[in-house]
Design a protein around this motif. Sequence first.
Motif, PDB file in Angstrom:
ATOM      1  N   ALA A  35       0.824  -1.213   0.000  1.00 53.28           N
ATOM      2  CA  ALA A  35       0.000   0.000   0.000  1.00 53.28           C
ATOM      3  C   ALA A  35       0.858   1.263   0.000  1.00 53.28           C
ATOM      4  O   ALA A  35       0.564   2.223  -0.718  1.00 53.28           O
ATOM      5  CB  ALA A  35      -0.935  -0.010   1.212  1.00 53.28           C
ATOM      6  N   LYS A  36       1.929   1.275   0.793  1.00 52.03           N
ATOM      7  CA  LYS A  36       2.797   2.453   0.817  1.00 52.03           C
ATOM      8  C   LYS A  36       3.506   2.637  -0.524  1.00 52.03           C
ATOM      9  O   LYS A  36       3.669   3.764  -0.998  1.00 52.03           O
ATOM     10  CB  LYS A  36       3.813   2.335   1.953  1.00 52.03           C
ATOM     11  CG  LYS A  36       3.187   2.555   3.319  1.00 52.03           C
ATOM     12  CD  LYS A  36       4.194   2.408   4.430  1.00 52.03           C
ATOM     13  CE  LYS A  36       5.034   3.663   4.533  1.00 52.03           C
ATOM     14  NZ  LYS A  36       5.919   3.647   5.726  1.00 52.03           N
ATOM     15  N   GLY A  37       3.907   1.545  -1.151  1.00 51.35           N
ATOM     16  CA  GLY A  37       4.527   1.638  -2.473  1.00 51.35           C
ATOM     17  C   GLY A  37       3.557   2.176  -3.510  1.00 51.35           C
ATOM     18  O   GLY A  37       3.930   2.992  -4.360  1.00 51.35           O
ATOM     19  N   ALA A  38       2.306   1.750  -3.428  1.00 50.74           N
ATOM     20  CA  ALA A  38       1.297   2.231  -4.369  1.00 50.74           C
ATOM     21  C   ALA A  38       1.029   3.720  -4.170  1.00 50.74           C
ATOM     22  O   ALA A  38       0.914   4.479  -5.144  1.00 50.74           O
ATOM     23  CB  ALA A  38      -0.002   1.441  -4.207  1.00 50.74           C
ATOM     24  N   LEU A  39       0.934   4.160  -2.923  1.00 45.75           N
ATOM     25  CA  LEU A  39       0.695   5.572  -2.669  1.00 45.75           C
ATOM     26  C   LEU A  39       1.878   6.433  -3.113  1.00 45.75           C
ATOM     27  O   LEU A  39       1.693   7.519  -3.659  1.00 45.75           O
ATOM     28  CB  LEU A  39       0.402   5.807  -1.192  1.00 45.75           C
ATOM     29  CG  LEU A  39      -1.002   5.442  -0.759  1.00 45.75           C
ATOM     30  CD1 LEU A  39      -1.178   5.619   0.742  1.00 45.75           C
ATOM     31  CD2 LEU A  39      -2.026   6.278  -1.487  1.00 45.75           C
ATOM     32  N   MET A  40       3.090   5.939  -2.889  1.00 44.40           N
ATOM     33  CA  MET A  40       4.274   6.684  -3.328  1.00 44.40           C
ATOM     34  C   MET A  40       4.269   6.815  -4.849  1.00 44.40           C
ATOM     35  O   MET A  40       4.501   7.893  -5.394  1.00 44.40           O
ATOM     36  CB  MET A  40       5.546   5.971  -2.881  1.00 44.40           C
ATOM     37  CG  MET A  40       6.805   6.505  -3.517  1.00 44.40           C
ATOM     38  SD  MET A  40       7.417   8.002  -2.787  1.00 44.40           S
ATOM     39  CE  MET A  40       8.223   7.330  -1.371  1.00 44.40           C
ATOM     40  N   ALA A  41       3.995   5.724  -5.553  1.00 43.35           N
ATOM     41  CA  ALA A  41       3.963   5.761  -7.018  1.00 43.35           C
ATOM     42  C   ALA A  41       2.843   6.666  -7.528  1.00 43.35           C
ATOM     43  O   ALA A  41       3.024   7.397  -8.503  1.00 43.35           O
ATOM     44  CB  ALA A  41       3.807   4.345  -7.568  1.00 43.35           C
ATOM     45  N   ALA A  42       1.693   6.639  -6.865  1.00 40.38           N
ATOM     46  CA  ALA A  42       0.583   7.501  -7.272  1.00 40.38           C
ATOM     47  C   ALA A  42       0.917   8.973  -7.038  1.00 40.38           C
ATOM     48  O   ALA A  42       0.598   9.824  -7.880  1.00 40.38           O
ATOM     49  CB  ALA A  42      -0.688   7.120  -6.510  1.00 40.38           C
ATOM     50  N   GLU A  43       1.568   9.276  -5.932  1.00 38.79           N
ATOM     51  CA  GLU A  43       1.980  10.656  -5.677  1.00 38.79           C
ATOM     52  C   GLU A  43       2.962  11.131  -6.742  1.00 38.79           C
ATOM     53  O   GLU A  43       2.866  12.252  -7.229  1.00 38.79           O
ATOM     54  CB  GLU A  43       2.636  10.787  -4.294  1.00 38.79           C
ATOM     55  CG  GLU A  43       1.667  10.896  -3.169  1.00 38.79           C
ATOM     56  CD  GLU A  43       2.345  11.230  -1.850  1.00 38.79           C
ATOM     57  OE1 GLU A  43       3.421  11.861  -1.844  1.00 38.79           O
ATOM     58  OE2 GLU A  43       1.795  10.842  -0.814  1.00 38.79           O
ATOM     59  N   TYR A  44       3.910  10.270  -7.103  1.00 36.27           N
ATOM     60  CA  TYR A  44       4.889  10.658  -8.120  1.00 36.27           C
ATOM     61  C   TYR A  44       4.202  10.855  -9.471  1.00 36.27           C
ATOM     62  O   TYR A  44       4.413  11.852 -10.148  1.00 36.27           O
ATOM     63  CB  TYR A  44       5.990   9.609  -8.243  1.00 36.27           C
ATOM     64  CG  TYR A  44       6.949   9.918  -9.359  1.00 36.27           C
ATOM     65  CD1 TYR A  44       7.927  10.885  -9.202  1.00 36.27           C
ATOM     66  CD2 TYR A  44       6.852   9.269 -10.588  1.00 36.27           C
ATOM     67  CE1 TYR A  44       8.795  11.198 -10.226  1.00 36.27           C
ATOM     68  CE2 TYR A  44       7.710   9.575 -11.624  1.00 36.27           C
ATOM     69  CZ  TYR A  44       8.683  10.535 -11.441  1.00 36.27           C
ATOM     70  OH  TYR A  44       9.533  10.855 -12.464  1.00 36.27           O
TER      71      TYR A  44
END
Length: 136
Positions: free
Chosen positions: A109-118
């Motif tokens: 989930a944290k990886g997905a949120l980081m990628a979405a923010e980028y």
Amino acid sequence: MVAESTPPTIAQAAFQGLCPRCGQPHLFAGPLFSPQVVTFAERCAACGLDFTQFNVGDGPAAFLTLILGTIITIAAIAVELTLHPPLWLQMAIWLPLTAISVVYSLRIAKGALMAAEYRNEAREGAVVPREDDGDA
């Protein structure tokens, strides 16, 4: 000359721990089975993207704990009502399963949120003053 790689999808970045810019596996500070399993690296070792500029926060932790807690509670009740295992066996099954599933799904989930923010170029909110229309 090195060809520029295609950025990974949000799912690829989340499940494989890839840098959202270059796609190299440098998103997290440690490998899958390390104490830093959900800690972001400070920057990508390949492209130099600064991961500290993103603010993922603890939002995924609350949702994952509630969702996985519900699923595991229902499963534990179903096992109790159908198989009637002793309490020590229930504890031996459900406590480690809960801890492992929360930690590793938190990484995703944290990886997905980081990628979405980028990908969406999300930044801190700011109030932008509007131009005065002259209508007062």
